[in-house]
Write an enzyme that holds these catalytic residues in place. Structure first.
Site, PDB file in Angstrom:
ATOM      1  N   SER A  74      -0.513   2.708   0.861  1.00  8.70           N
ATOM      2  CA  SER A  74       0.278   2.230  -0.269  1.00  8.70           C
ATOM      3  C   SER A  74       1.756   2.591  -0.123  1.00  8.70           C
ATOM      4  CB  SER A  74      -0.261   2.847  -1.556  1.00  8.70           C
ATOM      5  OG  SER A  74       0.490   2.386  -2.653  1.00  8.70           O
ATOM      6  N   LYS A  85       1.511  -1.615  -2.999  1.00  5.07           N
ATOM      7  CA  LYS A  85       2.418  -0.607  -3.523  1.00  5.07           C
ATOM      8  C   LYS A  85       1.990  -0.207  -4.929  1.00  5.07           C
ATOM      9  CE  LYS A  85       7.205  -0.546  -4.337  1.00  5.07           C
ATOM     10  NZ  LYS A  85       7.319   0.901  -4.092  1.00  5.07           N
ATOM     11  N   CYS A 119       1.779  11.275  -6.400  1.00  7.97           N
ATOM     12  CA  CYS A 119       3.132  10.936  -5.955  1.00  7.97           C
ATOM     13  C   CYS A 119       4.084  12.054  -6.374  1.00  7.97           C
ATOM     14  CB  CYS A 119       3.590   9.616  -6.566  1.00  7.97           C
ATOM     15  SG  CYS A 119       5.288   9.235  -6.076  1.00  7.97           S
ATOM     16  N   GLY A 142      -1.907   9.712   6.966  1.00  8.97           N
ATOM     17  CA  GLY A 142      -0.964  10.788   7.257  1.00  8.97           C
ATOM     18  C   GLY A 142      -0.681  10.811   8.747  1.00  8.97           C
TER      19      GLY A 142
HETATM   20  C1  LIG Z   1       8.233   4.783   1.594  1.00  8.38           C
HETATM   21  C2  LIG Z   1       6.907   5.253   1.102  1.00  8.38           C
HETATM   22  C3  LIG Z   1       6.410   4.809  -0.134  1.00  8.38           C
HETATM   23  C4  LIG Z   1       5.178   5.251  -0.590  1.00  8.38           C
HETATM   24  N1  LIG Z   1       4.696   4.775  -1.793  1.00  8.38           N
HETATM   25  C5  LIG Z   1       3.462   5.148  -2.221  1.00  8.38           C
HETATM   26  C6  LIG Z   1       2.911   4.616  -3.413  1.00  8.38           C
HETATM   27  O1  LIG Z   1       3.480   3.764  -4.071  1.00  8.38           O
HETATM   28  N2  LIG Z   1       1.682   5.065  -3.816  1.00  8.38           N
HETATM   29  C7  LIG Z   1       0.987   5.991  -3.080  1.00  8.38           C
HETATM   30  O2  LIG Z   1      -0.111   6.377  -3.477  1.00  8.38           O
HETATM   31  N3  LIG Z   1       1.481   6.486  -1.938  1.00  8.38           N
HETATM   32  C8  LIG Z   1       2.705   6.101  -1.484  1.00  8.38           C
HETATM   33  N4  LIG Z   1       3.187   6.606  -0.295  1.00  8.38           N
HETATM   34  C9  LIG Z   1       2.364   7.521   0.501  1.00  8.38           C
HETATM   35  C10 LIG Z   1       1.629   6.792   1.628  1.00  8.38           C
HETATM   36  O3  LIG Z   1       0.744   5.827   1.118  1.00  8.38           O
HETATM   37  C11 LIG Z   1       0.845   7.777   2.499  1.00  8.38           C
HETATM   38  O4  LIG Z   1      -0.099   8.435   1.697  1.00  8.38           O
HETATM   39  C12 LIG Z   1       1.728   8.816   3.155  1.00  8.38           C
HETATM   40  O5  LIG Z   1       2.950   8.237   3.527  1.00  8.38           O
HETATM   41  C13 LIG Z   1       1.083   9.483   4.379  1.00  8.38           C
HETATM   42  O6  LIG Z   1       0.804   8.567   5.385  1.00  8.38           O
HETATM   43  P1  LIG Z   1       1.805   8.263   6.623  1.00  8.38           P
HETATM   44  O7  LIG Z   1       2.210   9.587   7.201  1.00  8.38           O
HETATM   45  O8  LIG Z   1       1.026   7.431   7.562  1.00  8.38           O
HETATM   46  O9  LIG Z   1       2.964   7.534   6.042  1.00  8.38           O
HETATM   47  C14 LIG Z   1       4.430   6.176   0.176  1.00  8.38           C
HETATM   48  C15 LIG Z   1       4.930   6.611   1.403  1.00  8.38           C
HETATM   49  C16 LIG Z   1       6.139   6.165   1.884  1.00  8.38           C
HETATM   50  C17 LIG Z   1       6.642   6.660   3.203  1.00  8.38           C
END
Ligand SMILES: Cc1cc2nc3c(=O)[nH]c(=O)nc-3n(C[C@H](O)[C@H](O)[C@H](O)COP(=O)(O)O)c2cc1C
Ligand SMILES: Cc1cc2nc3c(=O)[nH]c(=O)nc-3n(C[C@H](O)[C@H](O)[C@H](O)COP(=O)(O)OP(=O)(O)OC[C@H]3O[C@@H](n4cnc5c(N)ncnc54)[C@H](O)[C@@H]3O)c2cc1C
Ligand SMILES: Cc1cc2nc3c(=O)[nH]c(=O)nc-3n(C[C@H](O)[C@H](O)[C@H](O)COP(=O)(O)OP(=O)(O)OC[C@H]3O[C@@H](n4cnc5c(N)ncnc54)[C@H](O)[C@@H]3O)c2cc1C
Ligand SMILES: Cc1cc2nc3c(=O)[nH]c(=O)nc-3n(C[C@H](O)[C@H](O)[C@H](O)COP(=O)(O)O)c2cc1C
Ligand code: FES
Ligand code: FES
Lengths: 312, 261, 312, 261
Positions: A21, A45, A139, A252
């Site tokens: 997301s 999102k 969040c 992650g």
């Molecule tokens: C720019 C950005 C926006 C994000 N927005 C959301 C969100 O709206 N809702 C949510 O649950 N997680 C959000 N996350 C978290 C990601 O879904 C994910 O849990 C987190 O980034 C870890 O994964 P990654 O290291 O692969 O990015 C966001 C992450 C990033 C980087």
């Protein structure tokens, strides 16, 4: 032929790869630059009842190993989402993967109401891509919602129970990494009737511009994601899997198949690609291909056999 | 317009004055679709796998190639310096909402630093479309920051220069020669449109000269980006429609839509 | 001339730079390869009452942005430490920097007893380098001690109070990063009579060898440290500083002066260099030099003025 | 012996057979202090700032230079490949506890793969000290893994080879020719000492041939390291004294002190 389908608490995914997301918009933004057939689901999102402006700029900062962001859940609200966004997603993407809708709110009632409307809409043709709900209770970037509900296991349990009452869609709860013992939160979700868990959300973080003597982000603090958080995320998934039978959607720092396979071995049922997509939109595809060849190499007939398959 | 991610060979890469470089990518699939004001999102090869892409305006697009003019400002652009002819680079594009393809009246192009890049592409396309009257106003701290001047002159575009230190052109702001030109046009009841790209204060000054008039202003905003495709909501500019994403709703906005803080 | 001295809860440090426990042995191992005069303190490796074998091999794994380790607090016990190690440190290093002794144990009584003996010994000439105690209640790698005492604020408070009774040395408590709200733990330490806080310890983490289908570390899980954890550490220091007047010794991914200055601006009084020393033993020196020139450039007469000096 | 961290110029770097390379560092301050069996801890330039150093045995040390023979096995050694003559590299040393400088009886050196590196340095020093009878036993999977054979021969050391696939020397384990030699020595009531460096199973086999005898065995252990100076306790080998650090209590241990799992 490797069977790549997995069952994430009632959500049938053709592949174990989802998008995380907030890192993949509303599912259609990357169309043209990737092969959607390799995605088992896309996660939209974060969405709430009404529109929300998000935080002031700057909203992100690159750091070694990833990204600190404080987007602040900007969005147009459920109405616009159901009327415009989801139908657009379905029309833009031929045979669109199932959509997991990430939701948040300022109150338990708001979560419930959003869940109710999503559930209702998911029965219509225009929004039939909606196939699961992911409750974001973690969040770090918005005071009014998100993590306030996820920090206290009692409140978390109430929230999950309330949302559960309003939906028969697969209900995923997204947990925060910054807890001493994930088990407590896992149980709160289980008892509340969750169908699956997702983890990890970003790790609370901060970057300071020492010349300006100010935080880089307008929101002062943000959430760390990307390559660097991966070993921490694997540990949390491993811990969670040991105390629950609920399927886990792990995320992650997945940049390559190896990262995803670590999650699966640690106990995840499916894996989401987040920050990596920004640098390489084909990450999810590459991860999928790598998992299939891993299965072939190691003699797994189906991806689901990898889940928790650490040797003793 | 289809979004593509192309593995592009670098066919040219050289320094063009202090701190600025010119790089040309062989991108047969996307080059033909490029519109002035659009940008490409570039994965810098020698950075680590988790490094974000960097956005660059298209300076020119022709014969299957995308040309970029860039300034070295930080670790990403510094790493880009060491890319050599023949190297492969992942390039995404076309991205963003560009300038309109036509112009009513005199086209007044106002740029600062690497902001001249999209204006060069725009001037070329307007010329190709037969648009006659184009004046470009280029500003910089010093004469080293006045880029592509010869290219504009070669196209037959009227060039007006300004530097803070007076090392070339008018000593002062780029709005000084612009205001002279605006006065001339208004005196003759002429029509004009403004097209601008450069640092925020310059953009605001240009936008102010368009809003509330019958003339249109097109402002290309430079906001720090993550995805470049509208997926992350990092690149926000306040507009009359709320928080807009520069990478898809921009980078080119109508002057009257922008809300300045 | 910039005044580089800082007061860390009664520990006078000539410079704001310490070394982090477990990453700098017992203080003498790097002699020859660095300039000790730039260190305000060294922190010794975790010590307990009796000797402790530590974990099985492998004990570490390099990851992008740092290191996951599960050394498991191997050590020779307090007796050997006081009889041999500290005197050796003092004799090896000319004008040896004050030593902070990092302690742990399997029970509150053990922590107290180690603290008592350290306090006693610190009054002797041979062990006079001992000048502060750092209670490690956050090591993720040993079941029997460490983090079990740091996870529950009530237990933490009891532990700090008990140790406090046994020592008049400056008492620093080292906190874990994986908590929803550091404030709760900060208060437990304050109420227990701590003089200062240190943070962060490593972030629980895990690396899996997907070909062998086994955790890379013999201990299965470990702690993540290094460059990648820095933004998370800054956030925690920032949060802690906002809720306490206790001085903070900050650590987590300090590789260059910029990293340390971020900590100071976020509210730290002093900064420790950990994992970075392994790659570059001169890190602490370089960080010190960089802080001094930052002070000069920004018109700070003393390093202590930087603490919490974020602009509004 | 003083621990130093020296910025060393690379004065030679070349491939010496498939997968193996030879690199020479200009380290005037530490080279003279080096003892066979000791190692240097090298910061690989092109890796990111947080990457750990990599330990390498000293193959030779003379005229202010430290020579290293290495095998490319992972990302660190791969990155080391691209270092060029003239580049600067941070080298720490001398590190660890080396081999004794004298030997009672025939010196039997047993090495596998890059494990010959410290044995080469040892043989050279024993020769220089006037020690006459040195036999080296070199094993490998295939003949490509038999390193520095000519160097040993040129020193006048007796060389015995074994490969798993029989592509050179005896087909079998390096302990096969070693056992023949041991039988010969024992038959003549001779004295010997064993010096070994290589993969664990080989080391264990050699250690077993020394423990419980009146002959001494010196075993150099290869353990994954972090600091290399005794500060982190990552590089543990079980010994009769408990968990010992290979980087300071080793890498060379007495055979009878080692506890095998
Ligand atoms: C720019 C950005 C926006 C994000 N927005 C959301 C969100 O709206 N809702 C949510 O649950 N997680 C959000 N996350 C978290 C990601 O879904 C994910 O849990 C987190 O980034 C870890 O994964 P990654 O290291 O692969 O990015 C966001 C992450 C990033 C980087
Ligand atoms: C639509 C668009 C078009 C652009 N076109 C061009 C172009 O044609 N030529 C050109 O030279 N540059 C252009 N830029 C700016 C260019 O993307 C940045 O200079 C580059 O990303 C900096 O990367 P870096 O790693 O060198 O700097 P970093 O080390 O990332 O940052 C250096 C400094 O620049 C700031 N910065 C980084 N990215 C941006 C950004 N996108 N906007 C504003 N500040 C930023 C950082 O906050 C930091 O202060 C454009 C930017 C956008 C958004
Ligand atoms: C005292 C000592 C002396 C050494 N001398 C030499 C030498 O003369 N020549 C030479 O080629 N190599 C030598 N080595 C081994 C060398 O340090 C490793 O091969 C190197 O660190 C691997 O780095 P990498 O980044 O290429 O591999 P990585 O990508 O880090 O690892 C590749 C694989 O090798 C394993 N590995 C990494 N480091 C070690 C290690 N130190 N010991 C055992 N396994 C390891 C990893 O677990 C992994 O499976 C020595 C090691 C020690 C401890
Ligand atoms: C190898 C290693 C051993 C450690 N041992 C200890 C210890 O004994 N006691 C302790 O409190 N912290 C210990 N730590 C944690 C560090 O002191 C420090 O808190 C942490 O590594 C974060 O700082 P860094 O990122 O600069 O390394 C250890 C860390 C590492 C990497
Ligand atoms: S950069 Fe991601 S939405 Fe614009
Ligand atoms: S590598 Fe650190 S103690 Fe040996």
């Amino acid at each position: 032929m490797v069977d790549t389908s997995v069952d994430l608490g009632g959500l049938d995914m053709a592949t174990p790869i989802a998008t995380a997301s907030g890192t993949f918009g509303y599912g259609f933004e990357y169309s043209g630059s990737m092969d959607y057939s390799k995605l088992g689901a896309v996660t939209a999102k974060g969405i709430r009842l009404d529109s929300w402006p998000g935080n002031a700029m700057p909203r992100h900062c690159e750091v070694p190993g990833g990204l600190v962001n404080a987007i602040g859940l900007q969005g147009t609200g459920i109405e616009h989402f159901l009327d415009i966004t989801v139908p657009h997603y379905m029309s833009q993407i031929g045979s669109a993967p199932p959509m997991i809708v990430n939701i948040w709110g300022g109150s338990i009632d708001e979560y419930s109401e959003v869940a109710r409307r999503l559930t209702e809409a998911s029965a219509t043709k225009e929004c039939s891509a909606i196939r699961a709900i992911e409750c974001n209770v973690s969040c770090p970037n918005v005071k009014e919602g998100g993590h306030t509900f996820g920090q206290d296991p009692k409140v978390l349990n109430e929230l999950v129970s309330a949302v559960r009452e309003k939906t028969n869609l697969p209900l995923i709860v997204k947990l925060a990494p910054n807890v001493p013992d994930i088990g407590v939160y896992v149980r709160a979700c289980e008892d509340g009737g969750a169908d699956a868990l997702s983890m990890i959300n970003t790790i609370p973080a901060m970057v300071i511009d020492i010349e300006k003597r100010r935080p880089v982000l307008a929101n002062r603090t943000g959430g760390l994601s990307g390559k660097g958080v991966h070993p921490a995320a694997v540990k949390i998934v491993y811990d969670a899997h040991r105390v629950t039978k609920l399927p886990i959607l792990a995320m992650g720092g997945v940049y390559e198949a190896k990262d995803a396979i670590e999650f699966l071995l640690a106990g995840a049922t499916a894996v989401a690609v987040g920050t990596a997509s920004f640098t390489e939109p084909a990450t999810a595809e590459n991860v999928f291909d790598g998992i299939v060849s891993y299965c072939e190499r190691h003699g797994f007939d189906s991806v689901s056999q990898i889940t928790g398959a650490l040797l003793a | 317009m289809i979004l593509r991610c192309e593995t592009a060979k670098v066919v040219e890469h050289r320094e063009i004055g202090s701190g600025y470089r010119y790089i040309v990518f062989d991108t047969p699939k996307m080059a033909g679709d490029m519109i002035p004001g659009q940008f490409v999102h570039v994965k810098i090869p020698s950075l680590e796998a988790s490094a974000l892409r960097r956005p660059f305006s298209v300076f020119d697009a022709e014969e299957g190639r995308v040309h970029v003019l860039y300034k070295t400002v930080g670790r990403g652009t510094a790493a880009l310096n060491s890319v050599r002819t023949g190297d492969s680079v992942s390039v995404m594009g076309p991205l963003g909402h560009g300038f309109p393809s036509q112009c009513n009246g005199v086209a007044l192009l106002v740029g600062g630093g690497y902001g001249v890049a999209p204006l060069h592409f725009l001037a070329k396309r307007l010329k190709a479309a037969g648009h006659g009257s184009i004046e470009v106003f280029i500003g910089g701290r010093t004469k080293d920051d006045l880029l592509a001047v010869d290219r504009f002159r070669a196209m037959g575009v009227g060039v007006h220069l300004a530097t803070n230190d007076g090392s070339e052109g008018v000593k002062g702001l780029v709005t000084d020669p612009l205001d002279d030109e605006l006065a001339r046009i208004r005196a003759s009841d002429g029509k004009f449109e403004l097209f601008a790209c450069g640092p925020d204060p310059m953009l605001k000054a240009v936008a102010m000269r368009a809003t509330g008039t019958s003339s249109r202003g097109w402002i290309s905003m430079d906001r720090h980006m993550i995805c470049g495709v509208g997926a992350c909501y990092a690149c926000i500019q306040k507009t009359v429609r709320g928080n807009s994403r520069c990478c898809v709703e921009g980078p080119v906005f109508r002057a009257e839509d922008l809300v300045w803080e």
